[in-house]
Design a protein around this motif. Sequence first.
Motif, PDB file in Angstrom:
ATOM      1  N   ILE A 212       0.878  -1.178   0.000  1.00 50.43           N
ATOM      2  CA  ILE A 212       0.000   0.000   0.000  1.00 50.43           C
ATOM      3  C   ILE A 212       0.912   1.225   0.000  1.00 50.43           C
ATOM      4  CG2 ILE A 212      -1.738   1.301   1.307  1.00 50.43           C
ATOM      5  CD1 ILE A 212      -2.665  -1.388   2.465  1.00 50.43           C
ATOM      6  N   PRO A 213       0.690   2.162  -0.919  1.00 47.01           N
ATOM      7  CA  PRO A 213       1.588   3.327  -0.974  1.00 47.01           C
ATOM      8  C   PRO A 213       1.311   4.317   0.161  1.00 47.01           C
ATOM      9  CG  PRO A 213      -0.067   3.467  -2.708  1.00 47.01           C
ATOM     10  CD  PRO A 213      -0.305   2.163  -2.003  1.00 47.01           C
ATOM     11  N   LEU A 214       1.779   3.973   1.353  1.00 42.76           N
ATOM     12  CA  LEU A 214       1.585   4.841   2.519  1.00 42.76           C
ATOM     13  C   LEU A 214       2.561   6.010   2.457  1.00 42.76           C
ATOM     14  CD1 LEU A 214       1.442   2.026   5.216  1.00 42.76           C
ATOM     15  CD2 LEU A 214      -0.497   3.376   4.386  1.00 42.76           C
ATOM     16  N   VAL A 215       2.092   7.175   2.879  1.00 37.19           N
ATOM     17  CA  VAL A 215       2.956   8.355   2.926  1.00 37.19           C
ATOM     18  C   VAL A 215       2.985   8.877   4.362  1.00 37.19           C
ATOM     19  CG1 VAL A 215       3.222  10.744   2.148  1.00 37.19           C
ATOM     20  CG2 VAL A 215       2.507   8.980   0.526  1.00 37.19           C
ATOM     21  N   VAL A 216       4.181   9.036   4.906  1.00 41.88           N
ATOM     22  CA  VAL A 216       4.325   9.569   6.259  1.00 41.88           C
ATOM     23  C   VAL A 216       4.584  11.068   6.156  1.00 41.88           C
ATOM     24  CG1 VAL A 216       5.700   9.472   8.380  1.00 41.88           C
ATOM     25  CG2 VAL A 216       5.141   7.369   7.147  1.00 41.88           C
TER      26      VAL A 216
END
Length: 379
Positions: A212-216
């Motif tokens: 999943i392309p998670l962005v912090v």
Amino acid sequence: MSYDVIVVGLGGMGSAAAHRLAARGQRVLGIEQFHAAHDLGSSHGNSRITRLAYSEHPSYVPLMRRSYELWREVERESGRRLLTMTGAVMLGDPGSSVVSGALLSARQWGLPHDVLEPAEVRRRFPTLNPADDELAVVEDSAGFVRPEQAVLAHSDLASRAGAQLRYGERVIDWTTTPQHAQVSTDQGTYLADRLVICPGAWAPEQLADLRIPLVVERQVMHWFQPRGGVDRFRPEHHPVYLWEADPDHIVYGFPAQDGEDCVKVAFYRRPGVTTPDTIDRSVHPAEVEEITAYLADRIPGLAEHHLRSKTCMYTLTPDHHFVIGAHPRHPRVVVACGFSGHGFKFVPLVGEVLADLVIDGATAHDIALFDPTRTFATP
Ligand SMILES: Cc1cc2nc3c(=O)[nH]c(=O)nc-3n(C[C@H](O)[C@H](O)[C@H](O)COP(=O)(O)OP(=O)(O)OC[C@H]3O[C@@H](n4cnc5c(N)ncnc54)[C@H](O)[C@@H]3O)c2cc1C
């Protein structure tokens, strides 16, 4: 020794999961790289907004109703004060997402609310000074929760129910076989029947194979001493608020808390992609100046004397909905991540859901929206 369940990460979600699992008789091991209620993840800074008029998606409203029940239950069981109801004021022009979303949700769910013109806002909430073309939606079923106290409450209750919680221990790797799940840390290797992984901003590292392309994102909270002291900002007569001047500048804030002589305000989502290992944890004068200027006319006197600021991390999914469910490639693993900057109000509910998924293999709560295998669309 082997465990029924290992919970990786004892922040907001993991501490709640450890509590619910242990309370239901599971032999639980919890592993956390820092100490309980630390300030290096996403669950610190004294306060989090909680509200029912949820514009993001209708699915959240019934979940939030249950979460409110559980907040009170955890308060009773732990003896800690976690939830203070103050009501919420959502401000902006009538087409802003904060105002139109709150209104839509309140109408859809029949939630008690008021719509106020600027003069009425100034009369009822004398600290708030909206522009003449702005409106306010006032919702009663809102307030704030105390994140550190919540983590401590859940951790205490988990320990009391027999969970073994290990702090200062970092999970390096985890894996599953047909027989068991295995977690390797910087101090040892543990076996369990099941894993619950709640790594917050460390999800891109710990749950990379979810793909999943998670962005912090790095976010900043500020504390100010208002002109004339905090009496005008006490929770007995001051709500939490969300104020959208334009889509890039949504500010939110809290009443003065628990005898403190300051109030907290923050921007919701200023740009700043980061990682937990590289985040700049110092807050720069330009950031304080930006919010001071923003507040000058809107809440006059609030940003009078800057006391301190603190960074925090959001972990965003592309659609800004949570990720909760079985790991698609590891049936022994349940994951909870991607809370996208709005998860804390749901902490006890997420704990209940995770325990259901581990013990019963399913939950009665409607969490279809959070399916880890969904196709992600941007909001
Ligand atoms: C500034 C800010 C404002 C917010 N405002 C709101 C709000 O008003 N309302 C709201 O509902 N939500 C709000 N949120 C969002 C909410 O706080 C988060 O969604 C929630 O705290 C996420 O909890 P978590 O358990 O996923 O993460 P965390 O609480 O950070 O927990 C993850 C834990 O996993 C541990 N961990 C990670 N990797 C490892 C490893 N390898 N080994 C051991 N331990 C590990 C970490 O140390 C951490 O303790 C806000 C967030 C921020 C940052």
